[in-house]
Scaffold this motif. Sequence first.
Motif, PDB file in Angstrom:
ATOM      1  N   SER A 200       0.836  -1.149  -0.093  1.00  0.00           N
ATOM      2  CA  SER A 200      -0.031   0.102  -0.109  1.00  0.00           C
ATOM      3  C   SER A 200       1.101   1.274  -0.033  1.00  0.00           C
ATOM      4  O   SER A 200       0.539   2.161  -0.492  1.00  0.00           O
ATOM      5  CB  SER A 200      -0.941   0.037   1.131  1.00  0.00           C
ATOM      6  N   CYS A 201       2.052   1.098   0.488  1.00  0.00           N
ATOM      7  CA  CYS A 201       2.753   2.412   0.646  1.00  0.00           C
ATOM      8  C   CYS A 201       4.109   1.819   0.999  1.00  0.00           C
ATOM      9  O   CYS A 201       4.734   0.866   1.501  1.00  0.00           O
ATOM     10  CB  CYS A 201       2.193   3.361   1.697  1.00  0.00           C
ATOM     11  N   MET A 202       5.190   2.930   0.452  1.00  0.00           N
ATOM     12  CA  MET A 202       6.663   2.751   0.696  1.00  0.00           C
ATOM     13  C   MET A 202       7.429   4.229   0.921  1.00  0.00           C
ATOM     14  O   MET A 202       7.093   5.244   0.599  1.00  0.00           O
ATOM     15  CB  MET A 202       7.429   2.289  -0.496  1.00  0.00           C
ATOM     16  N   ARG A 203       8.490   3.827   1.816  1.00  0.00           N
ATOM     17  CA  ARG A 203       9.113   5.053   2.191  1.00  0.00           C
ATOM     18  C   ARG A 203      10.403   4.567   2.302  1.00  0.00           C
ATOM     19  O   ARG A 203      10.985   3.505   2.669  1.00  0.00           O
ATOM     20  CB  ARG A 203       8.717   5.671   3.631  1.00  0.00           C
ATOM     21  N   VAL A 204      11.575   5.389   2.198  1.00  0.00           N
ATOM     22  CA  VAL A 204      12.964   5.203   2.448  1.00  0.00           C
ATOM     23  C   VAL A 204      13.557   6.016   3.383  1.00  0.00           C
ATOM     24  O   VAL A 204      13.328   7.346   3.288  1.00  0.00           O
ATOM     25  CB  VAL A 204      13.813   5.041   1.018  1.00  0.00           C
ATOM     26  N   LEU A 205      14.245   5.672   4.282  1.00  0.00           N
ATOM     27  CA  LEU A 205      14.994   6.508   5.393  1.00  0.00           C
ATOM     28  C   LEU A 205      16.461   5.599   5.745  1.00  0.00           C
ATOM     29  O   LEU A 205      16.507   4.647   6.051  1.00  0.00           O
ATOM     30  CB  LEU A 205      13.952   6.306   6.398  1.00  0.00           C
ATOM     31  N   GLU A 206      17.523   6.575   5.618  1.00  0.00           N
ATOM     32  CA  GLU A 206      18.875   5.887   5.968  1.00  0.00           C
ATOM     33  C   GLU A 206      19.385   4.674   5.332  1.00  0.00           C
ATOM     34  O   GLU A 206      19.457   3.560   6.261  1.00  0.00           O
ATOM     35  CB  GLU A 206      18.958   5.847   7.290  1.00  0.00           C
ATOM     36  N   ASN A 207      18.981   4.542   4.181  1.00  0.00           N
ATOM     37  CA  ASN A 207      19.243   3.451   3.203  1.00  0.00           C
ATOM     38  C   ASN A 207      18.415   1.947   3.551  1.00  0.00           C
ATOM     39  O   ASN A 207      18.797   0.864   3.572  1.00  0.00           O
ATOM     40  CB  ASN A 207      20.691   3.142   3.324  1.00  0.00           C
ATOM     41  N   VAL A 208      17.347   2.439   4.217  1.00  0.00           N
ATOM     42  CA  VAL A 208      16.320   1.182   4.421  1.00  0.00           C
ATOM     43  C   VAL A 208      14.805   1.456   3.766  1.00  0.00           C
ATOM     44  O   VAL A 208      14.506   2.667   3.824  1.00  0.00           O
ATOM     45  CB  VAL A 208      16.031   1.210   6.017  1.00  0.00           C
ATOM     46  N   LEU A 209      14.641   0.749   3.052  1.00  0.00           N
ATOM     47  CA  LEU A 209      13.167   0.523   2.503  1.00  0.00           C
ATOM     48  C   LEU A 209      12.121   0.065   3.517  1.00  0.00           C
ATOM     49  O   LEU A 209      12.374  -1.022   4.082  1.00  0.00           O
ATOM     50  CB  LEU A 209      12.998   0.005   1.150  1.00  0.00           C
ATOM     51  N   TYR A 210      11.055   0.887   3.688  1.00  0.00           N
ATOM     52  CA  TYR A 210      10.099   0.552   4.652  1.00  0.00           C
ATOM     53  C   TYR A 210       8.806   0.327   3.740  1.00  0.00           C
ATOM     54  O   TYR A 210       8.560   1.215   2.905  1.00  0.00           O
ATOM     55  CB  TYR A 210       9.594   1.553   5.707  1.00  0.00           C
ATOM     56  N   SER A 211       8.075  -0.763   3.838  1.00  0.00           N
ATOM     57  CA  SER A 211       6.815  -0.829   3.191  1.00  0.00           C
ATOM     58  C   SER A 211       5.727  -1.574   3.995  1.00  0.00           C
ATOM     59  O   SER A 211       5.774  -2.020   4.993  1.00  0.00           O
ATOM     60  CB  SER A 211       7.203  -2.177   1.996  1.00  0.00           C
ATOM     61  N   ALA A 212       4.456  -0.881   3.700  1.00  0.00           N
ATOM     62  CA  ALA A 212       3.354  -1.289   4.261  1.00  0.00           C
ATOM     63  C   ALA A 212       2.507  -1.996   3.378  1.00  0.00           C
ATOM     64  O   ALA A 212       2.483  -1.958   2.133  1.00  0.00           O
ATOM     65  CB  ALA A 212       2.629  -0.084   4.770  1.00  0.00           C
ATOM     66  N   SER A 213       1.614  -2.924   3.976  1.00  0.00           N
ATOM     67  CA  SER A 213       1.074  -3.840   3.135  1.00  0.00           C
ATOM     68  C   SER A 213      -0.563  -4.081   3.885  1.00  0.00           C
ATOM     69  O   SER A 213      -0.756  -3.873   5.043  1.00  0.00           O
ATOM     70  CB  SER A 213       1.755  -5.129   3.068  1.00  0.00           C
ATOM     71  N   TRP A 214      -1.406  -4.530   2.912  1.00  0.00           N
ATOM     72  CA  TRP A 214      -2.465  -5.163   3.497  1.00  0.00           C
ATOM     73  C   TRP A 214      -2.467  -6.301   4.463  1.00  0.00           C
ATOM     74  O   TRP A 214      -3.524  -6.932   4.892  1.00  0.00           O
ATOM     75  CB  TRP A 214      -3.545  -5.510   2.259  1.00  0.00           C
ATOM     76  N   ASP A 215      -1.356  -7.088   4.401  1.00  0.00           N
ATOM     77  CA  ASP A 215      -1.051  -8.034   5.334  1.00  0.00           C
ATOM     78  C   ASP A 215      -0.995  -7.591   6.800  1.00  0.00           C
ATOM     79  O   ASP A 215      -0.589  -8.464   7.647  1.00  0.00           O
ATOM     80  CB  ASP A 215      -0.076  -9.225   4.844  1.00  0.00           C
ATOM     81  N   LYS A 216      -1.124  -6.346   7.180  1.00  0.00           N
ATOM     82  CA  LYS A 216      -1.251  -5.534   8.197  1.00  0.00           C
ATOM     83  C   LYS A 216       0.206  -5.376   8.952  1.00  0.00           C
ATOM     84  O   LYS A 216       0.410  -5.121  10.078  1.00  0.00           O
ATOM     85  CB  LYS A 216      -2.058  -6.291   9.395  1.00  0.00           C
ATOM     86  N   THR A 217       1.265  -5.468   8.065  1.00  0.00           N
ATOM     87  CA  THR A 217       2.664  -5.216   8.788  1.00  0.00           C
ATOM     88  C   THR A 217       3.313  -4.356   7.827  1.00  0.00           C
ATOM     89  O   THR A 217       3.208  -3.760   6.761  1.00  0.00           O
ATOM     90  CB  THR A 217       3.498  -6.683   8.451  1.00  0.00           C
ATOM     91  N   ILE A 218       4.449  -3.570   8.690  1.00  0.00           N
ATOM     92  CA  ILE A 218       5.417  -2.684   8.161  1.00  0.00           C
ATOM     93  C   ILE A 218       6.568  -3.332   8.015  1.00  0.00           C
ATOM     94  O   ILE A 218       6.987  -3.927   9.038  1.00  0.00           O
ATOM     95  CB  ILE A 218       5.237  -1.381   8.609  1.00  0.00           C
ATOM     96  N   ARG A 219       7.368  -3.612   6.865  1.00  0.00           N
ATOM     97  CA  ARG A 219       8.691  -4.355   6.890  1.00  0.00           C
ATOM     98  C   ARG A 219       9.672  -3.463   6.698  1.00  0.00           C
ATOM     99  O   ARG A 219       9.423  -2.393   5.706  1.00  0.00           O
ATOM    100  CB  ARG A 219       8.619  -5.400   5.810  1.00  0.00           C
ATOM    101  N   GLY A 220      10.930  -3.801   7.153  1.00  0.00           N
ATOM    102  CA  GLY A 220      12.104  -2.990   6.871  1.00  0.00           C
ATOM    103  C   GLY A 220      12.879  -3.805   6.078  1.00  0.00           C
ATOM    104  O   GLY A 220      13.360  -4.828   6.162  1.00  0.00           O
ATOM    105  N   TRP A 221      13.766  -3.215   4.834  1.00  0.00           N
ATOM    106  CA  TRP A 221      14.575  -4.059   4.012  1.00  0.00           C
ATOM    107  C   TRP A 221      15.860  -3.046   3.996  1.00  0.00           C
ATOM    108  O   TRP A 221      15.888  -2.046   3.434  1.00  0.00           O
ATOM    109  CB  TRP A 221      13.918  -4.148   2.574  1.00  0.00           C
ATOM    110  N   ASN A 222      17.024  -3.650   4.147  1.00  0.00           N
ATOM    111  CA  ASN A 222      18.104  -3.284   4.164  1.00  0.00           C
ATOM    112  C   ASN A 222      18.814  -2.999   2.649  1.00  0.00           C
ATOM    113  O   ASN A 222      19.219  -3.964   2.147  1.00  0.00           O
ATOM    114  CB  ASN A 222      19.267  -3.976   4.974  1.00  0.00           C
TER     115      ASN A 222
END
Length: 380
Positions: A200-222
């Motif tokens: 549903s949404c993505m943001r990038v902060l300090e070389n980490v990609l954060y993603s939100a989903s309809w699975d009710k989680t926000i994940r962080g990707w290095n």
Amino acid sequence: MAAFKKSNFEEMNQKNHLKRTNEDSLKNDNIILQNLSEYRRFLDLEGLAIKSQKLIFKSSRFPQLVRDLFVKPRYIYVAAETLIYKVNSHEFGKPVDPVAVFSGHTRDVSSLESIENYLYSGSDDGTIRSWNLDKDEEEVKSEVLFDGNGVKVSCLRAYEKILFSGSYDGTIRSWDFNNKSLSGDTQPYRLFKGHTEDISCMRVLENVLYSASWDKTIRGWNLEDRGMESPNSIIIFKNSDPVLCFQMYEGLVYCGTTKGIKVCNLEQKQLVKSFSKKDLIVRCLQINNHVMYTGSYDGIIRLWDLEKSIKEDWKPLAKFNRHYGDVTCLKIYNKVMYSGSFDQTIRAWDLESETWKEESIIKIFGEFDESMFCLKIIDN
């Protein structure tokens, strides 16, 4: 009450295609101000110049549902159903026609992004297209960057010269344009797997990609794990309801959900504050100068004092109630907030003003008969 499901969300989108408004009804709209003194305190605190005693806002109407927009110093690019409109920002609110209309997608355009002189559009037709904005309007043609074979593209996010796309199948793809052409005909740089439902949404902060989903989680990707085909991710936040939008601010993650607002600590990964309301579906949010602006499916833009909301009870500073359809997108650029809606309008709000100008008459771009979904700001 039953859980809010994605099917409910899509049904609401379809119903809102039928929402229509007219100039007579817009003249009678109203702004609800809950606490003007608190809003004035923010203006004084941030040293913002007060241009007038009234809040200036302008509005322009489009022919389709607005899903996204992108603002540059001279032009605003508006994604409205299958088309992208190029509008002169200096004539925003005046009864003028768009400078250009870009076509190529066969289903609704869901998101817009930009890297340098290229505009990127993701669509429900499963494709991502690139548009060279250096060309004359009549020469602008799109190239297909990606074809997902019908899997809808839900959102885009640019970080430096990397473009990320989120899809309805829960996957994220990225294209690294460093030392490569910004146009189409390139292969996905990486594939991110971890979510189980729509992104549903993505943001990038300090070389980490954060993603939100309809699975009710926000994940962080290095993003520094460049050697891995699919980077490992960690769950930053697991919510009881789908997260539709979010933004990081001063170590906290502010989430708009299908049942209100949730705040979690980014480092500790714990819930800090919750404002639950079953009929408050927060579709979009922006944070600026300690104020959070949220757009929701009741057509209202709410202003929140973040410091007070964390320490005390959640209570909006004010409500902007000039939209007559769901607020689908918000962007802030040069102290102006742009909002797009299913009521077929994009409105510009002067955030430096002290109060609201009730007698402002809405200006119309042209006679359009559809609604809008999204918007985006280009800072060059």
